[in-house]
Scaffold this motif. Structure first.
Motif, mmCIF file in Angstrom:
data_model
loop_
_atom_site.group_PDB
_atom_site.id
_atom_site.type_symbol
_atom_site.label_atom_id
_atom_site.label_comp_id
_atom_site.label_asym_id
_atom_site.label_seq_id
_atom_site.Cartn_x
_atom_site.Cartn_y
_atom_site.Cartn_z
ATOM 1 N N ASN A 77 0.816 -1.456 -0.036
ATOM 2 C CA ASN A 77 0.001 0.116 0.032
ATOM 3 C C ASN A 77 0.781 1.231 0.108
ATOM 4 O O ASN A 77 0.601 2.270 0.895
ATOM 5 C CB ASN A 77 -0.990 0.124 1.360
ATOM 6 N N LYS A 78 1.919 1.411 -0.920
ATOM 7 C CA LYS A 78 2.719 2.516 -0.807
ATOM 8 C C LYS A 78 2.936 3.207 -2.395
ATOM 9 O O LYS A 78 2.917 2.245 -3.380
ATOM 10 C CB LYS A 78 4.028 2.192 -0.472
ATOM 11 N N VAL A 79 3.138 4.431 -2.462
ATOM 12 C CA VAL A 79 3.348 4.926 -3.777
ATOM 13 C C VAL A 79 4.639 5.720 -3.304
ATOM 14 O O VAL A 79 4.703 6.558 -2.286
ATOM 15 C CB VAL A 79 2.140 5.821 -4.395
ATOM 16 N N TYR A 80 5.351 5.826 -4.588
ATOM 17 C CA TYR A 80 6.666 6.561 -4.341
ATOM 18 C C TYR A 80 6.735 7.841 -5.479
ATOM 19 O O TYR A 80 6.295 7.639 -6.563
ATOM 20 C CB TYR A 80 7.896 5.580 -3.951
ATOM 21 N N LEU A 81 7.396 8.810 -5.088
ATOM 22 C CA LEU A 81 8.091 9.783 -5.964
ATOM 23 C C LEU A 81 9.247 9.954 -5.881
ATOM 24 O O LEU A 81 9.895 10.430 -4.921
ATOM 25 C CB LEU A 81 7.175 11.090 -5.843
ATOM 26 N N GLU A 82 10.277 9.372 -6.916
ATOM 27 C CA GLU A 82 11.592 9.730 -6.948
ATOM 28 C C GLU A 82 11.880 11.012 -7.705
ATOM 29 O O GLU A 82 11.234 11.117 -8.622
ATOM 30 C CB GLU A 82 12.368 8.556 -7.572
ATOM 31 N N MET A 83 12.565 12.061 -7.061
ATOM 32 C CA MET A 83 12.769 13.222 -7.615
ATOM 33 C C MET A 83 14.295 13.484 -7.507
ATOM 34 O O MET A 83 14.911 13.629 -6.529
ATOM 35 C CB MET A 83 12.199 14.427 -6.729
ATOM 36 N N ASN A 84 14.745 13.797 -8.937
ATOM 37 C CA ASN A 84 16.178 14.151 -9.022
ATOM 38 C C ASN A 84 16.291 15.476 -9.587
ATOM 39 O O ASN A 84 15.394 16.150 -10.301
ATOM 40 C CB ASN A 84 16.752 13.186 -9.995
ATOM 41 N N SER A 85 17.558 15.942 -9.665
ATOM 42 C CA SER A 85 17.907 17.138 -10.337
ATOM 43 C C SER A 85 16.989 18.374 -9.794
ATOM 44 O O SER A 85 16.297 19.310 -10.723
ATOM 45 C CB SER A 85 17.667 17.371 -11.991
#
Length: 124
Positions: A77-85
Motif C-alpha cells: 500500500n505504498k506509492v513513491y515519487l523519486e525526484m532528481n535534479s
C-alpha cells in the motif's frame, strides 16, 4: 477510514534528490490510481505524476522533464515519487492522492482521497 500519509520531504540543495513515500490504509490500494500533486505558496495545486493501479498508465506533468519517477508497491500500500535534479522552483508541499479510476486523471478535483502533504524545499 481512508488515510494517506506522505513522508520523505525536507530541505535539499539545488541539483539534489529526494524520495517521497505515501502509505495508504483503509482502502483497497490496488483498485486506485495514485497521483502526486504539489502546491507552492500563492499558486494553484499542480499535477506532478500519476499511475494506474496496474502501472500500465503513467503520466507526468510537463515540467517534470524526466526528472521524477512515480512507482508503487500495491502489496504494501505504498506509492513513491523519486525526484532528481531538484530546482528551487520545485519547492512546494507535495501531496499524494487516490483516484478510483482505471486510468489516472491529471485534474485534482477528480481524486477521492488526499494526504496531508509533505514539504519539499530546494535551496539555490
Amino acid at each position: 477510514q481512508v488515510q494517506l500519509v506522505e513522508s520523505g520531504g525536507g530541505l535539499v540543495q539545488a541539483g539534489g534528490s529526494l524520495r517521497l513515500s505515501c502509505a495508504g490504509s483503509g482502502l483497497t490500494f490496488s483498485s486506485y490510481a495514485m497521483g502526486w500533486f504539489r502546491q507552492a505558496p500563492g499558486k494553484e495545486r499542480e499535477f506532478v505524476a500519476a499511475n494506474a493501479w496496474s502501472g500500465a498508465f503513467t503520466y507526468y506533468g510537463d515540467f517534470v522533464k524526466g526528472r521524477f519517477t512515480i512507482s508503487r508497491d500495491n502489496a504494501n500500500n505504498k506509492v513513491y515519487l523519486e525526484m532528481n535534479s531538484l530546482q528551487p522552483e520545485d519547492t512546494a508541499v507535495y501531496y499524494c492522492a487516490a483516484d478510483l479510476a482505471v486510468t489516472p486523471h491529471v485534474d485534482a478535483y477528480k481524486y477521492d482521497y488526499w494526504g496531508q502533504g509533505t514539504q519539499v524545499t530546494v535551496s539555490s
